[in-house]
Design a protein around this motif. Structure first.
Motif, mmCIF file in Angstrom:
data_model
loop_
_atom_site.group_PDB
_atom_site.id
_atom_site.type_symbol
_atom_site.label_atom_id
_atom_site.label_comp_id
_atom_site.label_asym_id
_atom_site.label_seq_id
_atom_site.Cartn_x
_atom_site.Cartn_y
_atom_site.Cartn_z
ATOM 1 N N SER A 186 32.647 31.611 26.060
ATOM 2 C CA SER A 186 33.786 32.481 26.350
ATOM 3 C C SER A 186 33.887 33.597 25.323
ATOM 4 O O SER A 186 34.897 34.272 25.237
ATOM 5 N N SER A 187 32.844 33.788 24.570
ATOM 6 C CA SER A 187 32.823 34.834 23.561
ATOM 7 C C SER A 187 31.457 35.514 23.604
ATOM 8 O O SER A 187 30.564 35.188 22.828
ATOM 9 N N THR A 190 28.829 39.009 23.808
ATOM 10 C CA THR A 190 28.681 40.281 23.103
ATOM 11 C C THR A 190 28.472 41.411 24.101
ATOM 12 O O THR A 190 28.097 41.175 25.258
ATOM 13 N N GLN A 191 28.689 42.614 23.643
ATOM 14 C CA GLN A 191 28.466 43.786 24.488
ATOM 15 C C GLN A 191 27.000 43.872 24.895
ATOM 16 O O GLN A 191 26.685 44.242 26.027
ATOM 17 N N ALA A 192 26.095 43.493 23.992
ATOM 18 C CA ALA A 192 24.661 43.535 24.308
ATOM 19 C C ALA A 192 24.335 42.570 25.450
ATOM 20 O O ALA A 192 23.526 42.895 26.333
ATOM 21 N N GLU A 193 24.945 41.394 25.451
ATOM 22 C CA GLU A 193 24.709 40.435 26.542
ATOM 23 C C GLU A 193 25.209 41.004 27.865
ATOM 24 O O GLU A 193 24.539 40.872 28.900
ATOM 25 N N LEU A 194 26.379 41.618 27.848
ATOM 26 C CA LEU A 194 26.919 42.231 29.064
ATOM 27 C C LEU A 194 25.997 43.344 29.553
ATOM 28 O O LEU A 194 25.706 43.435 30.749
ATOM 29 N N GLU A 195 25.517 44.171 28.645
ATOM 30 C CA GLU A 195 24.647 45.286 29.042
ATOM 31 C C GLU A 195 23.332 44.789 29.633
ATOM 32 O O GLU A 195 22.838 45.359 30.611
ATOM 33 N N ARG A 196 22.755 43.720 29.071
ATOM 34 C CA ARG A 196 21.516 43.167 29.632
ATOM 35 C C ARG A 196 21.758 42.625 31.037
ATOM 36 O O ARG A 196 20.956 42.856 31.954
ATOM 37 N N LYS A 211 28.904 51.108 40.789
ATOM 38 C CA LYS A 211 30.114 51.479 40.045
ATOM 39 C C LYS A 211 30.934 50.236 39.702
ATOM 40 O O LYS A 211 31.553 50.165 38.638
ATOM 41 N N GLU A 212 30.935 49.252 40.609
ATOM 42 C CA GLU A 212 31.660 48.010 40.338
ATOM 43 C C GLU A 212 31.060 47.275 39.142
ATOM 44 O O GLU A 212 31.785 46.723 38.325
ATOM 45 N N PHE A 213 29.728 47.254 39.059
ATOM 46 C CA PHE A 213 29.088 46.646 37.888
ATOM 47 C C PHE A 213 29.524 47.358 36.613
ATOM 48 O O PHE A 213 29.783 46.734 35.592
ATOM 49 N N ASP A 214 29.591 48.681 36.667
ATOM 50 C CA ASP A 214 29.920 49.473 35.490
ATOM 51 C C ASP A 214 31.368 49.325 35.047
ATOM 52 O O ASP A 214 31.684 49.561 33.881
ATOM 53 N N HIS A 215 32.256 48.941 35.959
ATOM 54 C CA HIS A 215 33.668 48.812 35.617
ATOM 55 C C HIS A 215 33.995 47.500 34.887
ATOM 56 O O HIS A 215 35.081 47.367 34.334
ATOM 57 N N VAL A 216 33.084 46.549 34.874
ATOM 58 C CA VAL A 216 33.331 45.268 34.202
ATOM 59 C C VAL A 216 33.250 45.486 32.694
ATOM 60 O O VAL A 216 32.256 45.994 32.180
ATOM 61 N N THR A 217 34.316 45.102 31.995
ATOM 62 C CA THR A 217 34.350 45.241 30.539
ATOM 63 C C THR A 217 34.034 43.904 29.875
ATOM 64 O O THR A 217 34.074 42.848 30.518
ATOM 65 N N LEU A 218 33.768 43.956 28.594
ATOM 66 C CA LEU A 218 33.521 42.741 27.834
ATOM 67 C C LEU A 218 34.757 41.842 27.850
ATOM 68 O O LEU A 218 34.637 40.622 27.995
ATOM 69 N N ALA A 219 35.930 42.428 27.769
ATOM 70 C CA ALA A 219 37.171 41.643 27.835
ATOM 71 C C ALA A 219 37.293 40.948 29.193
ATOM 72 O O ALA A 219 37.703 39.781 29.261
ATOM 73 N N ASP A 220 36.919 41.632 30.276
ATOM 74 C CA ASP A 220 36.945 41.031 31.613
ATOM 75 C C ASP A 220 36.018 39.822 31.672
ATOM 76 O O ASP A 220 36.373 38.767 32.205
ATOM 77 N N LEU A 221 34.815 39.990 31.145
ATOM 78 C CA LEU A 221 33.814 38.922 31.177
ATOM 79 C C LEU A 221 34.286 37.697 30.394
ATOM 80 O O LEU A 221 34.209 36.569 30.882
ATOM 81 N N ASN A 222 34.794 37.914 29.192
ATOM 82 C CA ASN A 222 35.274 36.805 28.365
ATOM 83 C C ASN A 222 36.480 36.111 28.988
ATOM 84 O O ASN A 222 36.585 34.882 28.954
ATOM 85 N N LYS A 223 37.375 36.879 29.590
ATOM 86 C CA LYS A 223 38.544 36.298 30.248
ATOM 87 C C LYS A 223 38.124 35.432 31.431
ATOM 88 O O LYS A 223 38.620 34.314 31.606
ATOM 89 N N LEU A 224 37.195 35.932 32.234
ATOM 90 C CA LEU A 224 36.703 35.170 33.384
ATOM 91 C C LEU A 224 36.064 33.865 32.928
ATOM 92 O O LEU A 224 36.284 32.819 33.525
ATOM 93 N N ALA A 225 35.283 33.913 31.865
ATOM 94 C CA ALA A 225 34.636 32.699 31.350
ATOM 95 C C ALA A 225 35.677 31.675 30.908
ATOM 96 O O ALA A 225 35.549 30.486 31.199
ATOM 97 N N ARG A 226 36.717 32.131 30.209
ATOM 98 C CA ARG A 226 37.776 31.205 29.760
ATOM 99 C C ARG A 226 38.512 30.574 30.932
ATOM 100 O O ARG A 226 38.927 29.424 30.871
ATOM 101 N N GLU A 227 38.651 31.310 32.028
ATOM 102 C CA GLU A 227 39.353 30.795 33.200
ATOM 103 C C GLU A 227 38.487 29.874 34.060
ATOM 104 O O GLU A 227 38.985 28.894 34.609
ATOM 105 N N CYS A 228 37.213 30.187 34.199
ATOM 106 C CA CYS A 228 36.352 29.478 35.149
ATOM 107 C C CYS A 228 35.544 28.335 34.566
ATOM 108 O O CYS A 228 35.332 27.327 35.229
ATOM 109 N N ILE A 229 35.060 28.503 33.356
ATOM 110 C CA ILE A 229 34.136 27.513 32.798
ATOM 111 C C ILE A 229 34.939 26.516 31.967
ATOM 112 O O ILE A 229 34.964 26.556 30.745
ATOM 113 N N VAL A 230 35.589 25.625 32.705
ATOM 114 C CA VAL A 230 36.422 24.585 32.087
ATOM 115 C C VAL A 230 36.048 23.239 32.703
ATOM 116 O O VAL A 230 35.593 23.183 33.852
ATOM 117 N N PRO A 231 36.212 22.152 31.953
ATOM 118 C CA PRO A 231 35.816 20.833 32.475
ATOM 119 C C PRO A 231 36.458 20.461 33.814
ATOM 120 O O PRO A 231 35.822 19.816 34.643
#
Length: 168
Positions: free
Chosen positions: A71-72, A74-80, A124-144
């Protein structure tokens, strides 16, 4: 959701690849991604193939441990992940039919969004995803509480016995 799946389990630069294959060396391969479902829901999946002789329990524990810390990013991971998704999308449009071909993408746009022009908006939809969006989604979805775990251990088969008696 596709970008999240790519960051964690999509390819050689994914988190699981780095952790389980390269660093811990308990897996020979990992894979994962997103299944977009017809009703608009998404299903992330991740898998690891253990090294011969590796314990399924230790592999499962390592995989779940990596997901627990997912859930944390990096920008480099998002860009890849973004570059990979963009390439796969555009590459798929080079064919007329089949999965991810032009016809499939036009139908997908109409089926899911009632917009056959949606194919022209995806990048354009891919480009609109921010690092904060990605981390927030991970915290919400990837839970036991939002997970199913399947462990498959193949049965060890004995080699066929050969007869020492030759028949002429």
């Amino acid at each position: 959701v596709g970008l999240l799946g790519d960051v964690i389990g999509g390819g050689q630069s994914a988190r699981l690849q780095e952790a389980l294959v390269r660093r811990q060396q308990i897996a020979t391969n990992i894979f994962g991604g997103n299944f977009g479902l017809v009703d608009g829901a998404d299903m992330l999946f991740f898998a690891a193939i253990g090294k011969p002789g590796a314990s399924a329990d230790s592999l499962e524990k390592a995989l779940l441990g990596e997901l627990a810390g997912a859930s944390s990013f990096t920008q480099a991971e998002l860009e890849r992940a973004r570059a990979s998704e963009r390439f796969n999308f555009v590459d798929g449009l080079q064919t007329t039919g089949g999965f991810s071909g032009r016809a499939d993408r036009l139908a997908e746009g109409w089926t899911y969004y009632h917009d056959a022009n949606h194919v022209n908006k995806v990048l354009k939809e891919f480009d609109h995803v921010t690092l904060a969006d990605l981390n927030k989604l991970a915290r919400e979805c990837i839970v036991p509480a939002n997970r199913v775990t399947l462990v498959f251990v193949p049965v060890v088969r004995k080699a066929p016995t050969t007869s020492s008696t030759r028949v002429p």
